[in-house]
Design a protein around this motif. Structure first.
Motif, mmCIF file in Angstrom:
data_model
loop_
_atom_site.group_PDB
_atom_site.id
_atom_site.type_symbol
_atom_site.label_atom_id
_atom_site.label_comp_id
_atom_site.label_asym_id
_atom_site.label_seq_id
_atom_site.Cartn_x
_atom_site.Cartn_y
_atom_site.Cartn_z
ATOM 1 N N ALA A 211 0.806 -1.215 0.000
ATOM 2 C CA ALA A 211 0.000 0.000 0.000
ATOM 3 C C ALA A 211 0.837 1.263 0.000
ATOM 4 C CB ALA A 211 -0.931 -0.004 1.211
ATOM 5 N N GLY A 212 2.044 1.189 -0.523
ATOM 6 C CA GLY A 212 2.835 2.385 -0.697
ATOM 7 C C GLY A 212 3.047 3.185 0.564
ATOM 8 N N GLY A 213 3.234 2.529 1.709
ATOM 9 C CA GLY A 213 3.462 3.233 2.949
ATOM 10 C C GLY A 213 2.212 3.479 3.761
ATOM 11 N N SER A 214 1.052 3.042 3.273
ATOM 12 C CA SER A 214 -0.175 3.201 4.049
ATOM 13 C C SER A 214 -0.683 1.812 4.441
ATOM 14 C CB SER A 214 -1.219 3.981 3.254
ATOM 15 O OG SER A 214 -2.329 4.296 4.061
ATOM 16 N N PHE A 215 -1.902 1.442 4.068
ATOM 17 C CA PHE A 215 -2.419 0.144 4.472
ATOM 18 C C PHE A 215 -3.516 -0.305 3.522
ATOM 19 C CE2 PHE A 215 -5.211 3.207 6.352
ATOM 20 C CZ PHE A 215 -6.459 2.607 6.389
ATOM 21 N N ALA A 216 -3.782 -1.586 3.570
ATOM 22 C CA ALA A 216 -4.896 -2.175 2.828
ATOM 23 C C ALA A 216 -5.748 -2.947 3.826
ATOM 24 C CB ALA A 216 -4.390 -3.091 1.719
ATOM 25 N N TRP A 217 -6.981 -3.275 3.443
ATOM 26 C CA TRP A 217 -7.891 -3.900 4.394
ATOM 27 C C TRP A 217 -8.825 -4.882 3.726
ATOM 28 C CZ3 TRP A 217 -8.081 1.150 2.784
ATOM 29 C CH2 TRP A 217 -9.191 1.530 2.038
ATOM 30 N N ALA A 218 -9.284 -5.846 4.504
ATOM 31 C CA ALA A 218 -10.371 -6.741 4.110
ATOM 32 C C ALA A 218 -11.353 -6.757 5.274
ATOM 33 C CB ALA A 218 -9.846 -8.142 3.821
ATOM 34 N N ILE A 219 -12.583 -6.310 5.031
ATOM 35 C CA ILE A 219 -13.582 -6.170 6.093
ATOM 36 C C ILE A 219 -14.785 -7.040 5.757
ATOM 37 C CG2 ILE A 219 -15.060 -4.577 7.351
ATOM 38 C CD1 ILE A 219 -13.139 -2.329 6.527
ATOM 39 N N PRO A 220 -15.048 -8.088 6.543
ATOM 40 C CA PRO A 220 -16.240 -8.904 6.282
ATOM 41 C C PRO A 220 -17.499 -8.108 6.557
ATOM 42 C CG PRO A 220 -15.219 -9.540 8.367
ATOM 43 C CD PRO A 220 -14.304 -8.535 7.737
ATOM 44 N N THR A 221 -18.509 -8.272 5.703
ATOM 45 C CA THR A 221 -19.774 -7.573 5.909
ATOM 46 C C THR A 221 -20.854 -8.596 6.283
ATOM 47 O OG1 THR A 221 -20.200 -7.637 3.502
ATOM 48 C CG2 THR A 221 -19.163 -5.661 4.400
ATOM 49 N N VAL A 222 -21.585 -9.101 5.305
ATOM 50 C CA VAL A 222 -22.652 -10.064 5.575
ATOM 51 C C VAL A 222 -22.451 -11.277 4.688
ATOM 52 C CG1 VAL A 222 -25.137 -10.448 5.519
ATOM 53 C CG2 VAL A 222 -24.246 -8.237 6.231
#
Length: 516
Positions: A211-222
């Motif tokens: 993420a080029g010095g930041s962050f990435a995420w995976a967020i479960p929903t439903v």
């Protein structure tokens, strides 16, 4: 006062993961839409109801309306492709004599009847109007007023007012034309939603390659649906495509096309958010969490403070920059310290690279108090790692040795060598540890499985684990607790280095490849 309610109920429930309209699903024994209609029916001034729904749900909606509204006139209207189109359809279905309209999302069944009554009172006193499906193109302050150019479904129009609140996100033209400064720092975000397996809790990925010095995420929903995104200095969409195709995500994708949406997000607030006749709120002001770029709570809080300040200014007939600066002071008093702390943590995170030594620190915090970690080498992330170690209570056990010439002596002092990277080629440092007879615990980076595979007798020179610090800690702890196993693996490590990665053997292998 004649008032009607428009209940928007034409959704498809895709984000909810439902097979059909989520408003028809049961909640505490009743469909969600039935609860919503019953709450609104408790408002005596709502004398007419229009329920906007899709044709496929007509039969079910009619049944619920008859049950909830036996003593109120109600009618159906066809849902549109977007929420604003559905609302316009509901407005077109209203009787001509209706003077006031309460528009409510059918998916929100906890609406308070008392709140609806108060809103109707406020609208009647102050006046209120919505430009549905309209887009603000610019806001200009001139001649003691504010003029907004709006593009709506019926074409362009001009709206003139005494004051304006800029709360439409980071839109440079609107901010610039209003004479407002932009947030001081912007990042790019890219997000998609798709079905995945094995994402049971929020996952966060760090590193410059990710993420080029930041962050990435995976967020479960439903259900099995997951929101997957990247926040980065630049090329966020490209980085997200790489993440989708990479080893973390690709094996867990189920099906579906990833539709990526991108937008800028601020991570530092604007230097100024109050001007003559204009205040700036939410993303447009940079009022977001520096660590996550989330802004719902901050936006709600600052909107309330802006409303109070504008109400005071309108009552006094004073909308000067000096008067509206009270908004600036109030929101900075509420959020200033939290924003400063968040910015500090963001700077720490940006210094962490794909070696992911922060993972080693977190694993160390899970190990017994007599376990120490040694790290040789230099780098700009030193301060960030020291701060993280202090926050986890392991500062006295996490030792940054700096650049060292005596690498052999450092390796000889180790019981276990740890590779904690997000990605590597075949790690030279790991090969040096093998050659020194030190067993290895490595994350599943490129080459680790091959280098640490068991020999013919079933003895492995190391262990390959996942990227969770808990897995890393468990593997290290198991080796430290079993000296005999550790000694045998150390011998296997030295043997593997001689047999597979000796310089002469590697040179012979390359010559064979080049010879064709």
């Amino acid at each position: 006062m004649t008032a009607a309610a428009i209940v928007v109920a034409a959704g498809r429930g895709e984000r909810f993961g439902a097979a059909g309209n989520k408003l028809l699903l049961p909640l505490a024994g009743r469909p969600v839409l039935l609860w919503t209609l019953l709450r609104l029916r408790a408002c005596p001034r709502l004398t007419e109801f229009v329920i906007v729904a899709a044709e496929r749900d007509r039969e079910a909606v009619v049944t619920l309306a008859e049950q909830a509204l036996p003593d109120r006139p109600w009618r159906m209207a066809a849902g549109g492709a977007t929420r604003s189109q559905s609302v316009r359809s509901g407005l077109a279905a209203l009787p001509a004599e209706v003077e006031w309209v309460a528009i409510h999302d059918g998916a929100r069944p906890l609406i308070s009847p008392a709140l609806v009554e108060r809103l109707l009172d406020a609208a009647q006193v102050a006046g209120a109007a919505y430009r549905l499906g309209a887009r603000c193109l610019e806001v200009v302050r001139e001649d003691g007023r504010v003029r907004a150019a709006v593009e709506g479904p019926d074409g362009p129009e001009e709206v003139v007012a005494r004051a304006a609140v800029l709360a439409g996100g980071v839109r440079f033209r609107v901010l610039d034309r209003a004479g407002a400064v932009r947030p001081r720092r912007l990042l790019q975000t890219a997000q998609t939603e798709l079905p995945m397996a094995g994402v049971d809790e929020v996952e966060v990925y760090l590193g410059r390659e990710v993420a080029g010095g930041s962050f990435a995420w995976a967020i479960p929903t439903v259900g099995k649906r997951v929101k997957l995104g990247v926040c980065a200095e630049e090329r966020a969409a490209v980085l997200l495509e790489r993440l989708l195709a990479g080893p973390r995500i690709a094996p867990r994708r189920l099906d579906g096309v990833a539709r990526i949406r991108s937008k800028p997000v601020p991570v530092r607030p604007a230097r100024r958010t109050a001007y003559e006749r204009v205040v700036v709120v939410g993303d447009a002001a940079g009022q977001v969490k520096p660590t996550t770029a989330g802004g719902i709570y901050y936006g709600i809080l600052c909107a309330e403070l802006a409303a109070r300040t504008l109400d005071d200014g309108l009552r006094r007939g004073d909308l000067s920059a000096r008067r509206l600066a009270g908004y600036e002071r109030s929101w900075r008093a509420e959020l200033g310290r939290e924003l400063r702390v968040g910015s500090a943590f963001r700077r720490i995170g940006e210094r962490l690279d794909d070696k992911r030594l922060d993972r080693l620190v977190r694993a160390l915090a899970l190990l017994p108090a007599d376990v120490h970690a040694l790290v040789a080498g230099g780098g700009e992330e030193r301060g960030a790692l020291e701060a993280l170690a202090a926050s986890l209570g392991v500062a006295d056990r996490f030792h940054l040795l700096g650049p060292r010439e005596d690498v052999g002596a450092v390796l000889a002092a180790l019981d276990v060598f740890v590779v904690c990277s997000d990605r590597e080629g075949l790690s030279n440092a790991m090969l040096e540890a093998l050659a020194a007879g030190v067993p290895v615990v490595s994350t599943a980076v490129s080459g680790a499985a091959e280098a640490l595979a068991p020999d013919a007798g079933g003895l492995a020179p190391g262990v390959v684990v996942g990227f969770d610090p808990a897995e890393l800690a468990a593997a290290v702890g198991a080796l430290l607790a079993d000296p005999a196993r550790r000694l045998a693996m150390g011998r296997a490590a030295a043997r593997r280095a001689r047999e597979r990665f000796d310089f002469e053997r590697m040179l012979d292998a390359w010559e064979a490849v080049l010879a064709g």
